[in-house]
Enzyme design. Structure first.
Site, PDB file in Angstrom:
ATOM      1  N   ASP A 163       0.861  -1.173   0.000  1.00 33.31           N
ATOM      2  CA  ASP A 163       0.000   0.000   0.000  1.00 33.31           C
ATOM      3  C   ASP A 163       0.903   1.231   0.000  1.00 33.31           C
ATOM      4  OD1 ASP A 163       0.139  -1.034   3.025  1.00 33.31           O
ATOM      5  OD2 ASP A 163      -0.155   1.124   3.106  1.00 33.31           O
TER       6      ASP A 163
ATOM      7  N   ASP B 236      -8.920   1.671   9.587  1.00 33.55           N
ATOM      8  CA  ASP B 236      -7.637   1.976  10.210  1.00 33.55           C
ATOM      9  C   ASP B 236      -7.845   2.328  11.685  1.00 33.55           C
ATOM     10  OD1 ASP B 236      -5.112   2.910  10.808  1.00 33.55           O
ATOM     11  OD2 ASP B 236      -5.077   4.441   9.235  1.00 33.55           O
TER      12      ASP B 236
ATOM     13  N   GLU C 199      -5.577   3.390  14.471  1.00 37.52           N
ATOM     14  CA  GLU C 199      -4.335   3.856  15.071  1.00 37.52           C
ATOM     15  C   GLU C 199      -4.719   4.961  16.046  1.00 37.52           C
ATOM     16  OE1 GLU C 199      -0.792   3.795  12.142  1.00 37.52           O
ATOM     17  OE2 GLU C 199      -2.568   4.027  10.898  1.00 37.52           O
TER      18      GLU C 199
END
Ligand SMILES: *[C@@H]1O[C@H](CO)[C@@H](O)[C@H](O)[C@H]1NC(C)=O
Ligand SMILES: *[C@@H]1O[C@H](CO)[C@@H](O)[C@H](O)[C@H]1NC(C)=O
Length: 214
Positions: free
Chosen positions: A23, A112, A114
């Protein structure tokens, strides 16, 4: 001796079935995708939404370019904006709309997780991700989660409500295996590992994040 041969054989078979992917944040042309395919990369995960809550048009163009270059295993990911942006449902829906409007598609949509992208309130985070998951599924796409044990535990605590979805595990130990994985969040094993990032890759591509799946 026989055992040694058998082990060697098993290792070779495993190596043949080990699949590499990548990616990126920047734009990749169709020609560069073709070059990366020749260099052994066979799956791609493109960014659909950036942290500001905006569509990543370059990322969606990458998804399209990957498919034009012959990649058949193409997913997308969403870096959510959890404060002061469109609702979680609208962020997902806008990403799916933009992908469709570009005339392309993805398999799984990875979310995602994080720490810096999420709030400090577990219940708020659970509601947010649940809304995103529902919107992805209502549109007929598969859901995945991108995270580390540390990020997951800070953002979601002991919650295991996403463990039925595949885990794209981030651990930059540079190893194409799951040996260093310890269960968290209800996952016994990852599905994909991002094993290194920001690499100067082949085909003159900088900032390549490297992924592996068995
Ligand atoms: C997505 O597209 C549908 C159909 O065109 C539209 O009704 C909806 O408002 C769009 N949603 C977003 C968030 O862009
Ligand atoms: C990762 O592995 C590659 C290939 O074996 C090697 O060239 C590189 O130096 C390694 N990087 C790190 C940070 O270990």
């Amino acid at each position: 001796m026989k055992l040694v041969s058998l082990i060697a054989f098993v290792l070779i078979i495993r190596a043949c079935y080990a699949i590499l992917g990548f990616d990126v944040y920047q734009s990749i042309s169709e020609v560069t995708f073709q070059c990366l395919a020749k260099n052994g990369y066979s799956f791609f995960i493109g960014r659909m939404v950036i942290m500001t809550g905006d569509i990543d048009n370059a990322g969606i163009q990458n998804i399209k370019n990957a498919r034009s270059a012959g990649f058949t295993n193409v997913d997308g990911y969403i870096s959510p904006c959890t404060s002061g942006c469109a609702s979680p449902s609208d962020q997902v829906q806008a990403a799916i709309n933009a992908t469709k409007n570009a005339g392309t598609t993805v398999g799984t949509i990875w979310l995602d997780v994080e720490t810096f992208e999420w709030t400090y309130i577990t219940a708020t985070n659970i509601q947010f991700i649940t809304d995103m998951v529902n919107t992805i599924q209502n549109n007929g796409y598969k859901v995945g989660i991108y995270t580390t044990d540390t990020d997951w535990n800070i953002v979601f605590g002991a919650w295991t409500g996403a463990s039925s979805f595949p885990l794209w595990w981030l651990n930059y130990d540079n190893q194409t295996n799951f040996n260093n994985f310890s269960p968290f969040g209800g996952w016994d094993a990852p599905t994909i590992k991002q094993y290194n990032g920001g690499i100067n890759g082949p085909c003159g591509v900088p900032n390549l994040n490297l992924n592996w799946r068995p």
